[in-house]
Design an enzyme around this catalytic site. Sequence first.
Site, PDB file in Angstrom:
ATOM      1  N   ASP A   1      -5.745  18.648   2.067  1.00 22.25           N
ATOM      2  CA  ASP A   1      -6.727  17.570   1.943  1.00 22.25           C
ATOM      3  C   ASP A   1      -6.059  16.200   1.967  1.00 22.25           C
ATOM      4  OD1 ASP A   1      -5.525  18.092  -0.478  1.00 22.25           O
ATOM      5  OD2 ASP A   1      -7.324  17.738  -1.685  1.00 22.25           O
TER       6      ASP A   1
ATOM      7  N   GLU B   1       0.853   5.807   0.306  1.00 24.23           N
ATOM      8  CA  GLU B   1       0.178   7.080   0.535  1.00 24.23           C
ATOM      9  C   GLU B   1       0.886   8.123  -0.331  1.00 24.23           C
ATOM     10  OE1 GLU B   1      -2.565   7.279   2.133  1.00 24.23           O
ATOM     11  OE2 GLU B   1      -2.502   5.305   3.095  1.00 24.23           O
TER      12      GLU B   1
ATOM     13  N   HIS C   1      -5.546   6.859   7.268  1.00 24.42           N
ATOM     14  CA  HIS C   1      -4.910   5.921   6.344  1.00 24.42           C
ATOM     15  C   HIS C   1      -3.410   5.872   6.656  1.00 24.42           C
ATOM     16  CE1 HIS C   1      -8.100   5.576   3.037  1.00 24.42           C
ATOM     17  NE2 HIS C   1      -8.660   6.203   4.058  1.00 24.42           N
TER      18      HIS C   1
ATOM     19  N   ASP D   1       0.850  -1.187   0.000  1.00 28.27           N
ATOM     20  CA  ASP D   1       0.000   0.000   0.000  1.00 28.27           C
ATOM     21  C   ASP D   1       0.888   1.239   0.000  1.00 28.27           C
ATOM     22  OD1 ASP D   1      -2.776   1.132   0.193  1.00 28.27           O
ATOM     23  OD2 ASP D   1      -1.925   2.059   1.975  1.00 28.27           O
TER      24      ASP D   1
ATOM     25  N   HIS E   1      -4.067  11.033   5.480  1.00 27.61           N
ATOM     26  CA  HIS E   1      -3.036  10.148   6.039  1.00 27.61           C
ATOM     27  C   HIS E   1      -2.263  10.764   7.211  1.00 27.61           C
ATOM     28  CE1 HIS E   1      -0.428  12.610   3.550  1.00 27.61           C
ATOM     29  NE2 HIS E   1      -0.878  12.081   2.420  1.00 27.61           N
TER      30      HIS E   1
ATOM     31  N   ASP F   1      -2.569  -0.361   6.554  1.00 30.14           N
ATOM     32  CA  ASP F   1      -3.487  -0.791   5.509  1.00 30.14           C
ATOM     33  C   ASP F   1      -2.998  -2.070   4.826  1.00 30.14           C
ATOM     34  OD1 ASP F   1      -4.962   1.372   6.169  1.00 30.14           O
ATOM     35  OD2 ASP F   1      -4.756   2.431   4.265  1.00 30.14           O
TER      36      ASP F   1
END
Length: 226
Positions: free
Chosen positions: A52, A9, A150, A7, A57, A155
């Site tokens: 945003d 970010e 997140h 995963d 995260h 994750d």
Amino acid sequence: MREVVLDTETTGFKPDEGHRLVEIGCIELVNHVSTGNRYHVYINPERPVPPDAAAVHGLTDEFLADKPVFTDVVQAFVEFIGDSKLVIHNAAFDMTFLNWQLKECGYPTMPMDRAIDTLAMARKKFPGSPATLDALCKRFGVDNSGRTLHGALLDAQLLADVYLELLGGRQAGLALAASGTSKGGPAVARVDRPFRPARPHQPLAEELAAHDGLVKALKNAMWAQE
């Protein structure tokens, strides 16, 4: 069989608009069972993190300021994933970012079919149902109570459990975890059974005598007819 659950970010949605990776988390699976081996890194994107994105995260400019840039971590990342299949939720998103930054560093890009997309798996298995990672955790009873934001490594850990459930459940993984491997063949589950000595089958003298008496008492026995 080695797989890597992965995963990422990022600072945004599109690398061609200048967005970059800020975190990578990987969990190693062998025969669908986590080995405990993992790869995790925060990355300085060398650009501001939009508010945003930070709200999703929690990774801010201040936090990422002293983290390594992608060129400093790319070799370790490539070595960790090796040539294994990559298990990713919404694989097109992560693969696009990874390939963009691999190409920037002069590394070969990865074909899209290298990724196993758990989002596609979930939509095929449960058509019309929510297929987000949170929704799948809820469906399969995977504890995601710690997922307030997140995070790539968290994750990836959750996705490893969800992936196992999408494949058919924990029983398959547990069976493989206890398996031995036959030479040149697939893993075979080993079952330990208590030793039982062979039972005697030779008839006793009194059993033979009783049988003989029974036979003699029969009238018009088929085997006695000519």
